[in-house]
Motif scaffolding. Sequence first.
Motif, short mmCIF file in Angstrom:
data_model
loop_
_atom_site.label_atom_id
_atom_site.label_comp_id
_atom_site.label_asym_id
_atom_site.label_seq_id
_atom_site.Cartn_x
_atom_site.Cartn_y
_atom_site.Cartn_z
N LYS A 47 0.82 -1.20 0.00
CA LYS A 47 0.00 0.00 0.00
C LYS A 47 0.87 1.26 0.00
CE LYS A 47 -3.74 2.05 2.71
NZ LYS A 47 -4.54 1.90 3.92
N LYS A 48 1.93 1.24 0.80
CA LYS A 48 2.83 2.38 0.89
C LYS A 48 3.53 2.61 -0.45
CE LYS A 48 6.56 4.14 3.78
NZ LYS A 48 7.47 3.84 4.89
N SER A 49 3.95 1.52 -1.09
CA SER A 49 4.62 1.60 -2.39
C SER A 49 3.66 2.15 -3.45
CB SER A 49 5.13 0.22 -2.80
OG SER A 49 5.62 0.24 -4.10
N LEU A 50 2.43 1.68 -3.44
CA LEU A 50 1.43 2.15 -4.39
C LEU A 50 1.16 3.64 -4.21
CD1 LEU A 50 -0.67 1.47 -6.58
CD2 LEU A 50 -2.27 1.02 -4.73
N MET A 51 1.04 4.08 -2.97
CA MET A 51 0.79 5.49 -2.71
C MET A 51 1.98 6.35 -3.17
SD MET A 51 -2.23 5.65 -1.64
CE MET A 51 -2.35 7.32 -1.06
N ALA A 52 3.19 5.85 -2.99
CA ALA A 52 4.38 6.59 -3.43
C ALA A 52 4.39 6.72 -4.95
CB ALA A 52 5.63 5.89 -2.94
N ARG A 58 1.44 11.87 -9.97
CA ARG A 58 0.72 13.15 -9.89
C ARG A 58 1.69 14.32 -9.99
NH1 ARG A 58 -1.63 12.84 -4.69
NH2 ARG A 58 -1.88 10.62 -4.70
N LYS A 59 2.82 14.20 -9.32
CA LYS A 59 3.80 15.29 -9.35
C LYS A 59 4.37 15.46 -10.74
CE LYS A 59 6.32 16.30 -5.67
NZ LYS A 59 7.33 16.21 -4.62
N SER A 60 4.65 14.37 -11.44
CA SER A 60 5.20 14.48 -12.79
C SER A 60 4.17 15.05 -13.76
CB SER A 60 5.70 13.12 -13.29
OG SER A 60 4.62 12.23 -13.47
N ARG A 61 2.88 14.70 -13.58
CA ARG A 61 1.84 15.27 -14.42
C ARG A 61 1.73 16.77 -14.20
NH1 ARG A 61 -3.54 12.12 -13.42
NH2 ARG A 61 -4.07 14.28 -13.09
N TYR A 62 1.86 17.18 -12.96
CA TYR A 62 1.75 18.60 -12.62
C TYR A 62 2.92 19.38 -13.22
CZ TYR A 62 1.74 22.83 -9.79
OH TYR A 62 1.75 24.14 -9.37
#
Length: 65
Positions: A47-52, A58-62
Amino acid sequence: MPKIKVKEGDNLEYAIRRFKKICEKMGILSEIKNRVAFEKPSLARKKKSLMARKRVHRKSRYLSS
């Protein structure tokens, strides 16, 4: 434990909203949700890996826009 000082004459609903906002910033509700049910360590790592990965995506899209 977050505390809110309510001055005389302050609106009670406003004080409750401030308290909720402080709790949200401190992550109290998410901590409670995590402690309600036991999560196996392997699932927690996944779960932690997926969230990372989602966060990086998201950051790269931004940044690419």
